[in-house]
Scaffold this motif. Structure first.
Motif, PDB file in Angstrom:
ATOM      1  N   ALA A   4      -5.735 -58.913 -71.450  1.00 13.19           N
ATOM      2  CA  ALA A   4      -6.637 -57.753 -71.508  1.00 13.19           C
ATOM      3  C   ALA A   4      -7.997 -58.057 -70.888  1.00 13.19           C
ATOM      4  O   ALA A   4      -8.722 -57.132 -70.488  1.00 13.19           O
ATOM      5  CB  ALA A   4      -6.812 -57.316 -72.957  1.00 13.19           C
ATOM      6  N   CYS A   5      -8.354 -59.326 -70.787  1.00  8.14           N
ATOM      7  CA  CYS A   5      -9.645 -59.714 -70.198  1.00  8.14           C
ATOM      8  C   CYS A   5      -9.617 -59.699 -68.667  1.00  8.14           C
ATOM      9  O   CYS A   5     -10.678 -59.689 -68.025  1.00  8.14           O
ATOM     10  CB  CYS A   5     -10.040 -61.113 -70.659  1.00  8.14           C
ATOM     11  SG  CYS A   5     -10.318 -61.274 -72.423  1.00  8.14           S
ATOM     12  N   HIS A   6      -8.415 -59.751 -68.086  1.00 11.26           N
ATOM     13  CA  HIS A   6      -8.228 -59.721 -66.626  1.00 11.26           C
ATOM     14  C   HIS A   6      -8.967 -60.871 -65.930  1.00 11.26           C
ATOM     15  O   HIS A   6      -9.491 -60.706 -64.817  1.00 11.26           O
ATOM     16  CB  HIS A   6      -8.695 -58.382 -66.043  1.00 11.26           C
ATOM     17  CG  HIS A   6      -7.963 -57.202 -66.608  1.00 11.26           C
ATOM     18  ND1 HIS A   6      -6.635 -56.952 -66.342  1.00 11.26           N
ATOM     19  CD2 HIS A   6      -8.373 -56.229 -67.465  1.00 11.26           C
ATOM     20  CE1 HIS A   6      -6.264 -55.859 -66.994  1.00 11.26           C
ATOM     21  NE2 HIS A   6      -7.289 -55.406 -67.686  1.00 11.26           N
ATOM     22  N   ILE A   7      -9.014 -62.043 -66.583  1.00  9.81           N
ATOM     23  CA  ILE A   7      -9.673 -63.189 -65.942  1.00  9.81           C
ATOM     24  C   ILE A   7      -8.662 -64.148 -65.315  1.00  9.81           C
ATOM     25  O   ILE A   7      -9.012 -64.930 -64.432  1.00  9.81           O
ATOM     26  CB  ILE A   7     -10.570 -63.954 -66.939  1.00  9.81           C
ATOM     27  CG1 ILE A   7      -9.762 -64.450 -68.135  1.00  9.81           C
ATOM     28  CG2 ILE A   7     -11.729 -63.102 -67.400  1.00  9.81           C
ATOM     29  CD1 ILE A   7     -10.564 -65.321 -69.078  1.00  9.81           C
ATOM     30  N   VAL A   8      -7.411 -64.085 -65.752  1.00 13.53           N
ATOM     31  CA  VAL A   8      -6.365 -64.925 -65.167  1.00 13.53           C
ATOM     32  C   VAL A   8      -5.908 -64.284 -63.854  1.00 13.53           C
ATOM     33  O   VAL A   8      -5.604 -63.089 -63.816  1.00 13.53           O
ATOM     34  CB  VAL A   8      -5.170 -65.073 -66.134  1.00 13.53           C
ATOM     35  CG1 VAL A   8      -4.039 -65.852 -65.473  1.00 13.53           C
ATOM     36  CG2 VAL A   8      -5.623 -65.772 -67.417  1.00 13.53           C
ATOM     37  N   LYS A   9      -5.858 -65.076 -62.802  1.00 13.80           N
ATOM     38  CA  LYS A   9      -5.541 -64.555 -61.477  1.00 13.80           C
ATOM     39  C   LYS A   9      -4.217 -65.111 -60.959  1.00 13.80           C
ATOM     40  O   LYS A   9      -3.692 -66.108 -61.462  1.00 13.80           O
ATOM     41  CB  LYS A   9      -6.664 -64.909 -60.491  1.00 13.80           C
ATOM     42  CG  LYS A   9      -8.044 -64.435 -60.931  1.00 13.80           C
ATOM     43  CD  LYS A   9      -8.092 -62.921 -61.129  1.00 13.80           C
ATOM     44  CE  LYS A   9      -9.490 -62.470 -61.540  1.00 13.80           C
ATOM     45  NZ  LYS A   9      -9.528 -61.012 -61.862  1.00 13.80           N
ATOM     46  N   ALA A  10      -3.697 -64.471 -59.930  1.00 14.10           N
ATOM     47  CA  ALA A  10      -2.462 -64.932 -59.295  1.00 14.10           C
ATOM     48  C   ALA A  10      -2.633 -66.366 -58.810  1.00 14.10           C
ATOM     49  O   ALA A  10      -3.669 -66.726 -58.243  1.00 14.10           O
ATOM     50  CB  ALA A  10      -2.109 -64.019 -58.118  1.00 14.10           C
ATOM     51  N   GLY A  11      -1.616 -67.176 -59.065  1.00 12.20           N
ATOM     52  CA  GLY A  11      -1.660 -68.568 -58.658  1.00 12.20           C
ATOM     53  C   GLY A  11      -2.216 -69.512 -59.706  1.00 12.20           C
ATOM     54  O   GLY A  11      -2.068 -70.732 -59.580  1.00 12.20           O
ATOM     55  N   ASN A  12      -2.883 -68.959 -60.723  1.00 14.51           N
ATOM     56  CA  ASN A  12      -3.321 -69.801 -61.838  1.00 14.51           C
ATOM     57  C   ASN A  12      -2.104 -70.302 -62.610  1.00 14.51           C
ATOM     58  O   ASN A  12      -1.015 -69.719 -62.510  1.00 14.51           O
ATOM     59  CB  ASN A  12      -4.212 -69.016 -62.808  1.00 14.51           C
ATOM     60  CG  ASN A  12      -5.586 -68.686 -62.267  1.00 14.51           C
ATOM     61  OD1 ASN A  12      -6.284 -67.855 -62.830  1.00 14.51           O
ATOM     62  ND2 ASN A  12      -6.000 -69.314 -61.176  1.00 14.51           N
TER      63      ASN A  12
END
Length: 284
Positions: free
Chosen positions: A82-90
């Protein structure tokens, strides 16, 4: 240098974080816990990290470790998504011994690689754990695309990474439970049985624990089947009968019988089929 965020800096979490920081190959980014005291304590122990009182305060990172109790992993994953801090490739991974990476499914839409890393090691004392963490087997499970990064991570800690087959996590953890927890129980039952012989406690401790240590050394060198000695591998029904006649504790008796049944199978190459059947019947 890759940045690692720590969510749940308990004994395991802060131990792995300190090992990662000490490696010089990873940098600790944010440290988050429900308690401000736990965050401060962890940052002090790790020697690095940014105080984060909320998940959305975590800095940009390459890896996210969720070192929280099994029952909290999925909820934390939901909150993190819900925070939208994790990005693609993490790479987002948890440290449960028995639960699979599927608990991180709420983060699937982020495009991150989801996995789990479990060191087969005790983190009861973080300082001791950090000092003695050397060549420790660490099980990897989840998205294979995460493996290259996580293998580097484990090697940087001083561990030895290996991968589990899909769906193998529960069997892996059951194996560890039998090897560690049940070994302790077996020692306790053996000591209680020695007490039935009137052996003093300190002598029983030396007798039983030294024998267990010697046996473990033999297993390491020879393997379980070749290290096996005793009445079952000899087919000695009379001795087994004497054992059964003196064990009055119901729990110890059940364990003796069930372990005996399994030992017959281990000793099968040394026993005829009729002898195996007779031993099974004797221990039934």
């Amino acid at each position: 240098m890759k940045i690692l965020n720590i969510i749940g800096p308990g004994r395991l979490g802060k131990s792995l974080a300190r090992l990662a920081q000490q490696s010089g190959r990873f940098q600790i980014g944010g440290v988050y816990a429900r308690s401000a005291e736990h965050i401060t304590d962890a940052i002090t122990f790790i020697g690095a990290g940014e105080f984060c009182s909320a998940l959305d305060q975590l800095p940009v990172a390459d890896l996210y470790l969720l070192a929280v109790p099994d029952g909290a992993i999925e909820n934390v994953a939901i909150e993190l998504a819900a925070c939208h801090i994790v990005k693609a490739g993490n790479v987002v991974f948890h440290s449960s011994g028995v639960s699979e990476a599927a608990l991180l499914a709420p983060l699937q839409d982020s495009g991150a690689y989801l996995a789990s890393v479990h060191p087969a090691f005790s983190f009861a004392d973080p300082a001791l754990a950090v000092a003695s963490f050397n060549a420790i087997p660490c099980a990897l499970e989840g998205d294979p695309l995460a493996y290259d990064i996580l293998q580097d991570f484990v090697l940087a800690l001083g561990g030895k990474p290996f991968t589990l087959v899909k769906g193998g996590k529960a069997a892996y953890h059951a194996a560890l439970t039998m090897a560690a927890n049940y070994l302790v129980t077996l020692a306790d039952l053996s000591l209680k049985t020695a007490k039935m012989a009137g052996i003093e406690s300190d002598i029983a401790q030396s007798l039983i624990l030294n024998l267990m240590q010697q046996t473990l050394s033999n297993i390491r060198v020879l393997g379980p089947a070749a290290a096996l000695t005793g009445p079952i591998v000899r087919g000695d029904e009379a001795t087994i009968e004497k054992h059964l006649s003196v064990i009055k504790d119901a729990t110890i008796l059940r364990c003796y019988q069930s372990m005996g049944q399994a030992t017959i199978d281990l000793a099968a190459d040394h026993l005829s089929k009729p002898k195996q059947a007779a031993l099974h019947q004797r221990l039934a």
